[in-house]
Write a protein that holds these residues in place. Structure first.
Motif, PDB file in Angstrom:
ATOM      1  N   ASP A  63      14.907 -47.705 -36.287  1.00 34.83           N
ATOM      2  CA  ASP A  63      16.158 -48.009 -36.974  1.00 34.83           C
ATOM      3  C   ASP A  63      16.928 -49.051 -36.161  1.00 34.83           C
ATOM      4  N   GLU A  64      17.733 -49.859 -36.824  1.00 36.48           N
ATOM      5  CA  GLU A  64      18.526 -50.912 -36.168  1.00 36.48           C
ATOM      6  C   GLU A  64      17.637 -51.840 -35.353  1.00 36.48           C
ATOM      7  N   ILE A  65      16.565 -52.306 -35.950  1.00 33.74           N
ATOM      8  CA  ILE A  65      15.600 -53.135 -35.225  1.00 33.74           C
ATOM      9  C   ILE A  65      16.228 -54.450 -34.767  1.00 33.74           C
ATOM     10  N   GLY A  66      17.291 -54.885 -35.467  1.00 32.31           N
ATOM     11  CA  GLY A  66      17.954 -56.136 -35.099  1.00 32.31           C
ATOM     12  C   GLY A  66      18.629 -56.071 -33.733  1.00 32.31           C
ATOM     13  N   ASP A  67      18.783 -54.857 -33.189  1.00 33.23           N
ATOM     14  CA  ASP A  67      19.464 -54.714 -31.900  1.00 33.23           C
ATOM     15  C   ASP A  67      18.520 -54.751 -30.705  1.00 33.23           C
ATOM     16  N   VAL A  68      17.223 -54.929 -30.953  1.00 29.90           N
ATOM     17  CA  VAL A  68      16.257 -54.884 -29.848  1.00 29.90           C
ATOM     18  C   VAL A  68      16.337 -56.184 -29.032  1.00 29.90           C
ATOM     19  N   SER A  69      16.327 -56.045 -27.718  1.00 32.47           N
ATOM     20  CA  SER A  69      16.455 -57.229 -26.839  1.00 32.47           C
ATOM     21  C   SER A  69      15.167 -58.055 -26.869  1.00 32.47           C
ATOM     22  N   PRO A  70      15.270 -59.332 -26.494  1.00 27.45           N
ATOM     23  CA  PRO A  70      14.086 -60.199 -26.520  1.00 27.45           C
ATOM     24  C   PRO A  70      12.919 -59.642 -25.699  1.00 27.45           C
ATOM     25  N   ALA A  71      13.212 -59.075 -24.522  1.00 31.68           N
ATOM     26  CA  ALA A  71      12.109 -58.576 -23.675  1.00 31.68           C
ATOM     27  C   ALA A  71      11.370 -57.436 -24.367  1.00 31.68           C
ATOM     28  N   THR A  72      12.120 -56.550 -24.987  1.00 29.75           N
ATOM     29  CA  THR A  72      11.480 -55.427 -25.671  1.00 29.75           C
ATOM     30  C   THR A  72      10.775 -55.909 -26.938  1.00 29.75           C
ATOM     31  N   GLN A  73      11.308 -56.960 -27.546  1.00 30.81           N
ATOM     32  CA  GLN A  73      10.636 -57.513 -28.738  1.00 30.81           C
ATOM     33  C   GLN A  73       9.208 -57.943 -28.411  1.00 30.81           C
ATOM     34  N   ILE A  74       9.023 -58.545 -27.222  1.00 38.55           N
ATOM     35  CA  ILE A  74       7.678 -58.985 -26.845  1.00 38.55           C
ATOM     36  C   ILE A  74       6.741 -57.785 -26.748  1.00 38.55           C
ATOM     37  N   LYS A  75       7.261 -56.705 -26.152  1.00 38.07           N
ATOM     38  CA  LYS A  75       6.414 -55.514 -26.006  1.00 38.07           C
ATOM     39  C   LYS A  75       6.081 -54.902 -27.360  1.00 38.07           C
ATOM     40  N   LEU A  76       7.070 -54.938 -28.245  1.00 33.11           N
ATOM     41  CA  LEU A  76       6.823 -54.388 -29.583  1.00 33.11           C
ATOM     42  C   LEU A  76       5.752 -55.212 -30.299  1.00 33.11           C
ATOM     43  N   LEU A  77       5.876 -56.516 -30.145  1.00 35.08           N
ATOM     44  CA  LEU A  77       4.908 -57.394 -30.800  1.00 35.08           C
ATOM     45  C   LEU A  77       3.496 -57.036 -30.346  1.00 35.08           C
ATOM     46  N   ARG A  78       3.381 -56.785 -29.057  1.00 37.49           N
ATOM     47  CA  ARG A  78       2.048 -56.474 -28.532  1.00 37.49           C
ATOM     48  C   ARG A  78       1.504 -55.164 -29.129  1.00 37.49           C
ATOM     49  N   VAL A  79       2.316 -54.119 -29.184  1.00 37.52           N
ATOM     50  CA  VAL A  79       1.793 -52.868 -29.778  1.00 37.52           C
ATOM     51  C   VAL A  79       1.412 -53.089 -31.228  1.00 37.52           C
ATOM     52  N   LEU A  80       2.216 -53.874 -31.935  1.00 35.07           N
ATOM     53  CA  LEU A  80       1.921 -54.056 -33.352  1.00 35.07           C
ATOM     54  C   LEU A  80       0.629 -54.851 -33.527  1.00 35.07           C
ATOM     55  N   GLN A  81       0.418 -55.831 -32.635  1.00 29.05           N
ATOM     56  CA  GLN A  81      -0.792 -56.656 -32.762  1.00 29.05           C
ATOM     57  C   GLN A  81      -2.022 -55.953 -32.222  1.00 29.05           C
ATOM     58  N   GLU A  82      -1.894 -55.454 -30.995  1.00 31.42           N
ATOM     59  CA  GLU A  82      -3.085 -54.934 -30.305  1.00 31.42           C
ATOM     60  C   GLU A  82      -3.212 -53.421 -30.420  1.00 31.42           C
ATOM     61  N   LYS A  83      -2.163 -52.761 -30.892  1.00 30.64           N
ATOM     62  CA  LYS A  83      -2.133 -51.298 -30.945  1.00 30.64           C
ATOM     63  C   LYS A  83      -2.322 -50.681 -29.565  1.00 30.64           C
ATOM     64  N   GLU A  84      -1.872 -51.362 -28.557  1.00 31.79           N
ATOM     65  CA  GLU A  84      -1.957 -50.782 -27.220  1.00 31.79           C
ATOM     66  C   GLU A  84      -0.759 -51.182 -26.377  1.00 31.79           C
ATOM     67  N   PHE A  85      -0.524 -50.375 -25.340  1.00 35.56           N
ATOM     68  CA  PHE A  85       0.627 -50.625 -24.463  1.00 35.56           C
ATOM     69  C   PHE A  85       0.445 -49.832 -23.182  1.00 35.56           C
ATOM     70  N   GLU A  86       1.320 -50.084 -22.216  1.00 37.80           N
ATOM     71  CA  GLU A  86       1.346 -49.266 -21.004  1.00 37.80           C
ATOM     72  C   GLU A  86       2.702 -48.592 -20.908  1.00 37.80           C
ATOM     73  N   ARG A  87       2.735 -47.423 -20.287  1.00 36.56           N
ATOM     74  CA  ARG A  87       4.038 -46.813 -19.998  1.00 36.56           C
ATOM     75  C   ARG A  87       4.744 -47.680 -18.960  1.00 36.56           C
ATOM     76  N   VAL A  88       6.077 -47.625 -18.969  1.00 40.70           N
ATOM     77  CA  VAL A  88       6.829 -48.385 -17.965  1.00 40.70           C
ATOM     78  C   VAL A  88       6.395 -47.911 -16.572  1.00 40.70           C
ATOM     79  N   GLY A  89       6.020 -48.859 -15.737  1.00 41.90           N
ATOM     80  CA  GLY A  89       5.569 -48.509 -14.385  1.00 41.90           C
ATOM     81  C   GLY A  89       4.139 -47.988 -14.330  1.00 41.90           C
ATOM     82  N   GLY A  90       3.401 -48.108 -15.417  1.00 37.57           N
ATOM     83  CA  GLY A  90       2.041 -47.563 -15.434  1.00 37.57           C
ATOM     84  C   GLY A  90       0.996 -48.645 -15.604  1.00 37.57           C
TER      85      GLY A  90
END
Ligand SMILES: Nc1ncnc2c1ncn2[C@@H]1O[C@H](COP(=O)(O)OP(=O)(O)O)[C@@H](O)[C@H]1O
Ligand SMILES: [Mg+2]
Length: 448
Positions: free
Chosen positions: A243-270
């Motif tokens: 919800d309120e996706i317009g409020d996401v910061s640019p840095a987090t937007q990049i991470k979101l893009l990656r999960v949406l494209q690659e369906k993968e991510f790392e935990r913060v610090g992992g």
């Protein structure tokens, strides 16, 4: 799905550290905090299932803490532990709704069995609730009420996209039903049996949002005293509502893009790369196109999210829906509060229809709830409507009557004249109301 346990350790941080490590090994997602106030915060913001707390917390009695936990999340089961023998306290706490009460040293296997039982009890509660909503609502769609063309169009889209595994962007003003539509899509989709997880992206600052979404490893940053499972992981197999996706910061937007494209991510610090299968439904009341033009929202992310767009019409664009929504809310609120209101006066309905509803359906629902609470008879009368509705009515002093068919120039003159009448000839006041300079007003009055 992992069950989330919140440990509230008070001053017994070491004792609880062991328990925490043990429960993590047993597959639970565990967070540990020291104080009641931190616990409340976690409860409000994360999907906690079970709380294990010390009975003697600093600054708050065990029973008060219990009451507050139940107030924030009524379904959470709370298990108390304590260093001091206190049979009477235990009985008292369990009478007030604590699930169980044990003394240190606690046998870990026993504690695990208790936690598992509590989880089971909670699942039964959820199943029952789910069943109840299904019975009430044959579509299990959160009850999308309305008969306007605009809303039927939305329902058609909801029906056709639910079954398809595509990301969806729901746009529209606040209170138009975006979250309700997201619910409906999930529960009508093949993912219905899996989790539906919501994140209000506007409610967290940047760093916190990242660990909400992706989780973090123990020690990832100061304050990360335990590992945390993020919402993407929790939503695995199901749907994530951003919800309120317009409020996401640019840095987090990049991470979101990656999960949406690659369906993968790392935990913060992992370092471990995690794979997830999540359908994303995003919502916003902002114009993402404008944010893109201003460089505040990534266009590539926009296209990933907006495979299908559902535009929620504002309530003032579909006034046909007002009468059916009104009856729907009256019967819903009757059920919730045990009222016996049967309807509303003609005059009250007319006021509802005339109003512009900037807060849309949510505002309508609140207005009805308030009018029902104030109603003196078994129907809603105009005089008991919230005052903002009454003030906004034509014929009331906050409206001018301006004749039809005036030219723009004549309309301006008329508006100035009426404003001067209102201010009893005070030009300074009139200029303020009309938001022009005094000299401009004088010039216009003099017909220049
Ligand atoms: N068409 C509708 N039928 C029934 N209830 C509705 C409808 N639209 C909105 N609501 C109710 O109005 C409130 C606000 O809706 P919500 O989905 O939270 O709006 P948004 O997310 O767009 O701000 C909720 O209580 C929701 O159930
Ligand atoms: Mg909303």
């Amino acid at each position: 799905m992992k069950y989330e346990i919140l440990i509230v350790a008070g001053e017994e941080i070491e004792q609880y550290g062991e328990i925490e490590a043990y429960l993590v090994r047993k597959g639970f997602a565990v967070q540990c905090v020291m104080f009641a106030k931190d616990a409340y915060k976690v409860l409000r913001n994360s999907p906690v299932n079970i709380v294990i707390s010390d009975y003697y917390l600093p600054n708050v009695s065990g029973l008060k803490f219990l009451a507050k936990v139940k107030e924030i999340k009524p379904y959470v089961e709370l298990i108390f532990l304590s260093k001091q023998a206190a049979l009477l306290k235990a009985i008292e706490a369990m009478k007030e709704g604590a699930y169980d009460f044990y003394e240190f040293p606690v046998n870990k296997r026993l504690l695990l069995a208790v936690v598992e039982k509590a989880v089971e009890k909670q699942l039964l509660f959820f199943e029952k609730r789910e069943l109840e909503t299904r019975v009430r609502d044959p579509f299990n769609s959160g009850n999308i009420v309305g008969r306007s063309k605009a809303l039927k169009n939305v329902i058609d889209i909801v029906k056709s996209v639910s079954q398809k595994n595509v990301n969806i962007l729901i746009t529209g003003e606040t209170g138009t039903g975006k979250e309700m539509v997201a619910n409906s899509i999930h529960y009508n989709s093949p993912r219905a049996g899996n989790p539906f997880i919501k994140v209000n992206c506007g409610a967290f600052n940047e760093g916190v949002l990242e660990s909400e979404l992706f989780g973090h490893e123990k020690g990832a940053f100061t304050g990360a005293i335990t590992k945390r499972i993020g919402r993407f992981e929790l939503a695995n197999g199901g749907t994530l509502f951003l919800d309120e996706i317009g409020d996401v910061s640019p840095a987090t937007q990049i991470k979101l893009l990656r999960v949406l494209q690659e369906k993968e991510f790392e935990r913060v610090g992992g370092n471990e790369t995690l794979k997830v299968d999540v359908r994303v439904i995003a919502a916003t009341n902002k114009k993402l196109k404008d944010l893109i033009d201003n460089g505040r929202f990534r266009e590539d992310l926009y296209y990933r999210l907006n495979v299908v767009n559902i535009e929620m019409p504002s309530l003032r664009e579909r006034k046909d829906d007002i009468p059916v929504l009104v009856s729907h809310f009256i019967s819903k609120i009757n059920d919730e509060h045990g009222y016996e209101i049967i309807g509303l006066s003609k005059e009250a309905m007319q006021i509802f229809i005339n109003y512009t509803w900037p807060g849309n359906v949510r505002e309508l629902e609140n207005a009805i709830e308030s009018a029902m609470a104030l109603a003196k008879r078994n129907f809603i009368e105009a005089k008991y409507l919230p005052s903002f509705l009454l003030v906004a009515q034509p014929g009331n002093s906050s409206f001018f009557q301006i004749p039809k068919n005036l030219s723009l120039q004549e309309m301006e003159n008329e508006l100035i004249r009426l404003t001067l009448v209102e201010t009893r000839g005070n030009k300074t006041k009139a200029a303020k109301l009309l938001k022009v300079g005094l000299r401009t007003l004088q010039r216009k009055v003099n017909g220049q």
